[in-house]
Design a protein around this motif. Structure first.
Motif, PDB file in Angstrom:
ATOM      1  N   ILE A   1      75.562-105.449 107.498  1.00 16.06           N
ATOM      2  CA  ILE A   1      74.330-105.991 106.910  1.00 16.06           C
ATOM      3  C   ILE A   1      73.735-104.988 105.926  1.00 16.06           C
ATOM      4  CG2 ILE A   1      71.943-106.647 107.448  1.00 16.06           C
ATOM      5  CD1 ILE A   1      73.060-107.907 110.045  1.00 16.06           C
ATOM      6  N   GLU A   2      73.790-103.713 106.259  1.00 17.34           N
ATOM      7  CA  GLU A   2      73.276-102.678 105.362  1.00 17.34           C
ATOM      8  C   GLU A   2      74.031-102.692 104.034  1.00 17.34           C
ATOM      9  OE1 GLU A   2      72.117 -98.004 105.807  1.00 17.34           O
ATOM     10  OE2 GLU A   2      74.080 -98.608 106.565  1.00 17.34           O
ATOM     11  N   GLU A   3      75.342-102.884 104.091  1.00 18.49           N
ATOM     12  CA  GLU A   3      76.175-102.862 102.889  1.00 18.49           C
ATOM     13  C   GLU A   3      76.109-104.163 102.094  1.00 18.49           C
ATOM     14  OE1 GLU A   3      79.990-102.003 104.540  1.00 18.49           O
ATOM     15  OE2 GLU A   3      79.452 -99.933 105.058  1.00 18.49           O
ATOM     16  N   HIS A   4      75.738-105.266 102.764  1.00 20.79           N
ATOM     17  CA  HIS A   4      75.757-106.575 102.101  1.00 20.79           C
ATOM     18  C   HIS A   4      74.477-107.369 102.385  1.00 20.79           C
ATOM     19  CE1 HIS A   4      80.001-105.921 101.222  1.00 20.79           C
ATOM     20  NE2 HIS A   4      80.151-105.547 102.491  1.00 20.79           N
ATOM     21  N   PRO A   5      73.315-106.856 102.008  1.00 19.95           N
ATOM     22  CA  PRO A   5      72.078-107.621 102.261  1.00 19.95           C
ATOM     23  C   PRO A   5      72.102-108.944 101.496  1.00 19.95           C
ATOM     24  CG  PRO A   5      71.665-105.780 100.771  1.00 19.95           C
ATOM     25  CD  PRO A   5      73.074-105.618 101.272  1.00 19.95           C
ATOM     26  N   GLY A   6      71.677-109.999 102.168  1.00 23.55           N
ATOM     27  CA  GLY A   6      71.599-111.307 101.516  1.00 23.55           C
ATOM     28  C   GLY A   6      72.896-112.085 101.509  1.00 23.55           C
TER      29      GLY A   6
ATOM     30  N   LEU B   1      79.641-112.942 106.196  1.00 24.33           N
ATOM     31  CA  LEU B   1      79.596-111.739 107.028  1.00 24.33           C
ATOM     32  C   LEU B   1      80.517-111.889 108.240  1.00 24.33           C
ATOM     33  CD1 LEU B   1      75.749-111.033 106.966  1.00 24.33           C
ATOM     34  CD2 LEU B   1      77.514-109.646 105.861  1.00 24.33           C
ATOM     35  N   ALA B   2      80.434-113.042 108.887  1.00 24.51           N
ATOM     36  CA  ALA B   2      81.258-113.284 110.071  1.00 24.51           C
ATOM     37  C   ALA B   2      82.742-113.209 109.722  1.00 24.51           C
ATOM     38  CB  ALA B   2      80.921-114.645 110.678  1.00 24.51           C
ATOM     39  N   GLU B   3      83.124-113.769 108.574  1.00 19.07           N
ATOM     40  CA  GLU B   3      84.528-113.746 108.166  1.00 19.07           C
ATOM     41  C   GLU B   3      85.025-112.322 107.934  1.00 19.07           C
ATOM     42  OE1 GLU B   3      84.797-116.364 104.814  1.00 19.07           O
ATOM     43  OE2 GLU B   3      84.615-118.171 106.062  1.00 19.07           O
ATOM     44  N   ARG B   4      84.159-111.447 107.460  1.00 18.42           N
ATOM     45  CA  ARG B   4      84.552-110.054 107.239  1.00 18.42           C
ATOM     46  C   ARG B   4      84.894-109.357 108.558  1.00 18.42           C
ATOM     47  NH1 ARG B   4      82.894-107.599 102.122  1.00 18.42           N
ATOM     48  NH2 ARG B   4      82.248-109.302 100.753  1.00 18.42           N
ATOM     49  N   LEU B   5      84.362-109.884 109.653  1.00 18.54           N
ATOM     50  CA  LEU B   5      84.663-109.323 110.972  1.00 18.54           C
ATOM     51  C   LEU B   5      85.644-110.189 111.753  1.00 18.54           C
ATOM     52  CD1 LEU B   5      81.059-108.231 112.043  1.00 18.54           C
ATOM     53  CD2 LEU B   5      82.886-106.790 111.122  1.00 18.54           C
ATOM     54  N   ASP B   6      86.183-111.221 111.064  1.00 20.30           N
ATOM     55  CA  ASP B   6      87.088-112.170 111.709  1.00 20.30           C
ATOM     56  C   ASP B   6      86.430-112.815 112.923  1.00 20.30           C
ATOM     57  OD1 ASP B   6      89.450-113.589 111.817  1.00 20.30           O
ATOM     58  OD2 ASP B   6      90.430-112.166 113.169  1.00 20.30           O
TER      59      ASP B   6
ATOM     60  N   ARG C   1      70.223-110.738 118.499  1.00 16.94           N
ATOM     61  CA  ARG C   1      70.001-109.661 119.476  1.00 16.94           C
ATOM     62  C   ARG C   1      69.523-108.398 118.767  1.00 16.94           C
ATOM     63  NH1 ARG C   1      74.595-109.270 123.969  1.00 16.94           N
ATOM     64  NH2 ARG C   1      72.920-108.080 124.954  1.00 16.94           N
ATOM     65  N   LEU C   2      70.083-108.124 117.609  1.00 11.68           N
ATOM     66  CA  LEU C   2      69.639-106.960 116.838  1.00 11.68           C
ATOM     67  C   LEU C   2      68.232-107.182 116.285  1.00 11.68           C
ATOM     68  CD1 LEU C   2      72.970-106.238 114.944  1.00 11.68           C
ATOM     69  CD2 LEU C   2      72.048-104.997 116.921  1.00 11.68           C
ATOM     70  N   LYS C   3      67.939-108.426 115.925  1.00 13.25           N
ATOM     71  CA  LYS C   3      66.596-108.746 115.426  1.00 13.25           C
ATOM     72  C   LYS C   3      65.561-108.568 116.525  1.00 13.25           C
ATOM     73  CE  LYS C   3      64.085-112.228 112.776  1.00 13.25           C
ATOM     74  NZ  LYS C   3      64.145-113.547 112.139  1.00 13.25           N
ATOM     75  N   ALA C   4      65.940-108.908 117.766  1.00 10.13           N
ATOM     76  CA  ALA C   4      65.018-108.739 118.894  1.00 10.13           C
ATOM     77  C   ALA C   4      64.657-107.275 119.107  1.00 10.13           C
ATOM     78  CB  ALA C   4      65.627-109.330 120.165  1.00 10.13           C
ATOM     79  N   LEU C   5      65.536-106.377 118.677  1.00  6.80           N
ATOM     80  CA  LEU C   5      65.250-104.943 118.749  1.00  6.80           C
ATOM     81  C   LEU C   5      64.482-104.459 117.514  1.00  6.80           C
ATOM     82  CD1 LEU C   5      68.712-103.680 120.079  1.00  6.80           C
ATOM     83  CD2 LEU C   5      66.557-103.774 121.356  1.00  6.80           C
ATOM     84  N   GLY C   6      64.207-105.393 116.589  1.00  3.22           N
ATOM     85  CA  GLY C   6      63.456-105.035 115.389  1.00  3.22           C
ATOM     86  C   GLY C   6      64.303-104.383 114.321  1.00  3.22           C
ATOM     87  N   LEU C   7      65.618-104.589 114.348  1.00  2.00           N
ATOM     88  CA  LEU C   7      66.510-103.861 113.441  1.00  2.00           C
ATOM     89  C   LEU C   7      66.952-104.652 112.223  1.00  2.00           C
ATOM     90  CD1 LEU C   7      68.748-102.148 116.144  1.00  2.00           C
ATOM     91  CD2 LEU C   7      66.745-101.217 114.963  1.00  2.00           C
ATOM     92  N   THR C   8      66.857-105.977 112.285  1.00  2.00           N
ATOM     93  CA  THR C   8      67.262-106.804 111.142  1.00  2.00           C
ATOM     94  C   THR C   8      66.165-107.812 110.823  1.00  2.00           C
ATOM     95  OG1 THR C   8      68.355-108.492 112.505  1.00  2.00           O
ATOM     96  CG2 THR C   8      69.702-106.617 111.778  1.00  2.00           C
ATOM     97  N   GLU C   9      66.239-108.346 109.621  1.00  2.00           N
ATOM     98  CA  GLU C   9      65.319-109.395 109.176  1.00  2.00           C
ATOM     99  C   GLU C   9      66.135-110.513 108.545  1.00  2.00           C
ATOM    100  OE1 GLU C   9      61.445-106.699 107.969  1.00  2.00           O
ATOM    101  OE2 GLU C   9      62.955-107.089 106.427  1.00  2.00           O
ATOM    102  N   SER C  10      65.734-111.744 108.801  1.00  2.00           N
ATOM    103  CA  SER C  10      66.399-112.892 108.189  1.00  2.00           C
ATOM    104  C   SER C  10      65.835-113.125 106.798  1.00  2.00           C
ATOM    105  CB  SER C  10      66.199-114.144 109.040  1.00  2.00           C
ATOM    106  OG  SER C  10      66.793-113.981 110.298  1.00  2.00           O
ATOM    107  N   LEU C  11      66.732-113.392 105.863  1.00  2.00           N
ATOM    108  CA  LEU C  11      66.346-113.782 104.514  1.00  2.00           C
ATOM    109  C   LEU C  11      66.603-115.267 104.356  1.00  2.00           C
ATOM    110  CD1 LEU C  11      68.059-110.809 102.634  1.00  2.00           C
ATOM    111  CD2 LEU C  11      65.655-110.996 103.307  1.00  2.00           C
TER     112      LEU C  11
ATOM    113  N   THR D   1      68.774-116.538 102.582  1.00  2.00           N
ATOM    114  CA  THR D   1      70.221-116.520 102.777  1.00  2.00           C
ATOM    115  C   THR D   1      70.591-115.150 103.311  1.00  2.00           C
ATOM    116  OG1 THR D   1      70.582-118.041 100.939  1.00  2.00           O
ATOM    117  CG2 THR D   1      72.480-116.755 101.670  1.00  2.00           C
ATOM    118  N   GLY D   2      71.223-115.108 104.456  1.00  2.00           N
ATOM    119  CA  GLY D   2      71.694-113.849 105.004  1.00  2.00           C
ATOM    120  C   GLY D   2      70.613-113.012 105.660  1.00  2.00           C
TER     121      GLY D   2
END
Length: 197
Positions: free
Chosen positions: A137-142, A148-153, A165-175, A177-178
């Motif tokens: 997410i840091e490397e590909h915001p938006g 993103l899922a496909e990049r991790l297969d 789960r990461l958002k619940a920890l306050g680490l990500t934000e939804s845009l 798109t992405g």
């Protein structure tokens, strides 16, 4: 319920206090809440309505230019069912947003966040994933969740559940798109890069 960005902006600004949906059965009920980037949306009431019962005020207070535009939009829905008027209001900020905006983290708080990620990873049946998703997410915001899922297969829906789960920890934000890292997430990633794994 899904909300367009302009509708959420209208709710947050007090211009919109109702939306209309086509449902066979109501998907929400009075008193239910929904987290959005604009804050917590509170449902006040859900009422089935006929087209004749929809007023000009309904149209304006739901973000449409007039009643005809609202009825046209509703008639284009591909969903089966009747029309429902959902009265709602902004109940306040999403606590996760306040958490996400906090960058004034002590070393102890950063260490606790790191431990929280380690705990999630340790319980995962597929091995560690938290830092990998944060880096992605840091490397590909938006970037779209599907991409993103496909990049991790990975499949999109389980991937999105992990991001929540990461958002619940306050680490990500939804845009719209992405996603992107929150300020808190950025602070954690800086800390992780400066600390031995």
């Amino acid at each position: 319920m899904l909300f367009r960005r302009e509708v959420l902006e209208g709710i947050a600004g007090g211009r919109i206090d109702r939306v209309f949906r086509v449902w066979a059965e109501p998907r929400v009920r009075a008193g239910s809440t929904q987290r959005t980037w604009a804050g917590i949306i509170v449902v006040d009431s859900v009422t089935p309505v006929t087209p004749e019962e929809i007023t000009e005020e309904d149209a304006v207070r739901s973000g449409f230019e007039d009643r005809a535009a609202l009825l046209t939009a509703l008639s284009k829905s591909t969903k089966q069912g009747g029309y429902h008027r959902v009265m709602l209001h902004l109940g306040g900020p999403d606590p996760r947003s306040e958490l996400a905006a906090n960058t004034d983290l002590t070393d102890r708080e950063l260490a606790d966040l790191t431990t929280a990620l380690d705990t999630v990873d340790a319980r995962s049946r597929r091995g560690p994933w938290t830092r990998r998703i944060l880096r992605l997410i840091e490397e590909h915001p938006g970037l779209r969740a599907q991409d993103l899922a496909e990049r991790l297969d990975r499949d999109k829906l389980p991937f999105k559940a992990d991001v929540r789960r990461l958002k619940a920890l306050g680490l990500t934000e939804s845009l719209e798109t992405g996603y992107r890292l929150s300020p808190r997430g950025e602070a954690l990633m800086t800390y992780l890069r400066s600390s031995p794994e």
